[in-house]
Design an enzyme around this catalytic site. Sequence first.
Site, short mmCIF file in Angstrom:
data_model
loop_
_atom_site.label_atom_id
_atom_site.label_comp_id
_atom_site.label_asym_id
_atom_site.label_seq_id
_atom_site.Cartn_x
_atom_site.Cartn_y
_atom_site.Cartn_z
N HIS A 35 0.58 -1.11 -0.10
CA HIS A 35 0.26 -0.35 -0.06
C HIS A 35 1.10 1.65 -0.07
CE1 HIS A 35 -3.83 2.84 0.91
NE2 HIS A 35 -2.70 3.28 2.03
N GLU A 36 1.73 1.38 0.73
CA GLU A 36 2.88 2.40 1.27
C GLU A 36 3.66 2.28 -0.19
OE1 GLU A 36 2.04 4.60 3.53
OE2 GLU A 36 0.73 3.57 4.07
#
Length: 225
Positions: free
Chosen positions: A98-99
């Site tokens: 996600h990051e």
Amino acid sequence: MFWDPTFIILIPAIILAAYAQFLVSSRFAHYSKVKSTFGLNGTQLARQLLDNAGLYDIKIERIRGNLTDHYDPKNRIVRLSDTTHNSSSIAALGVVAHEIGHAIQDKEKYVPLIVRNAVVPVAQIGSSLSWIIFIIGLLMVSPVLIRIGILVFSAFVFFTLVTLPVEFNASSRAKKLLSSMGMPSKELEGVSSVLGAAAMTYVASAATAILQLFRMLFLSGAGRD
């Protein structure tokens, strides 16, 4: 002195926020115990995904805390928390991907991310200073200060709303990245469950901000009566 029935307006958002936090905690705890078949820990996955995207210059750092993971666009650093950097669990890898999704958004000049980053300074002020200005305006019966307080808080509301597409898009990218690397569908279901719960926290934040704005508007009308 400022306790009033309008606080009831916030109850739905408070319930939603509590539910979202429960989902995040329970799902992350569950999938933290399920090891991925990738054979990579969070840091290794982050480096591989960044390199695959041509983001060789972005550094990876460890940061203290639980789920304090974030991408720093100013310094071009992906910071991974104690719970993800060395973990090979499905939950950890989902959060890491996600990051990286945010880092890729930055590379591609994803418009909602650019807008969100631009309003961060105003939003940070708006989340705290706005109520001070607003309450002083009520005490002094100053329509100007009341309007300023509402306007400044509106910037924070806008920030929470523009954050939604940024976070949803990063999660979508994360699942595609992991799928392209060959993550089994069963593991992807776990990633989707964890990231879906995390998304709920942003929805809850936006809902809370919107209802707070409604409360301000109601109080400002009552203050003029």
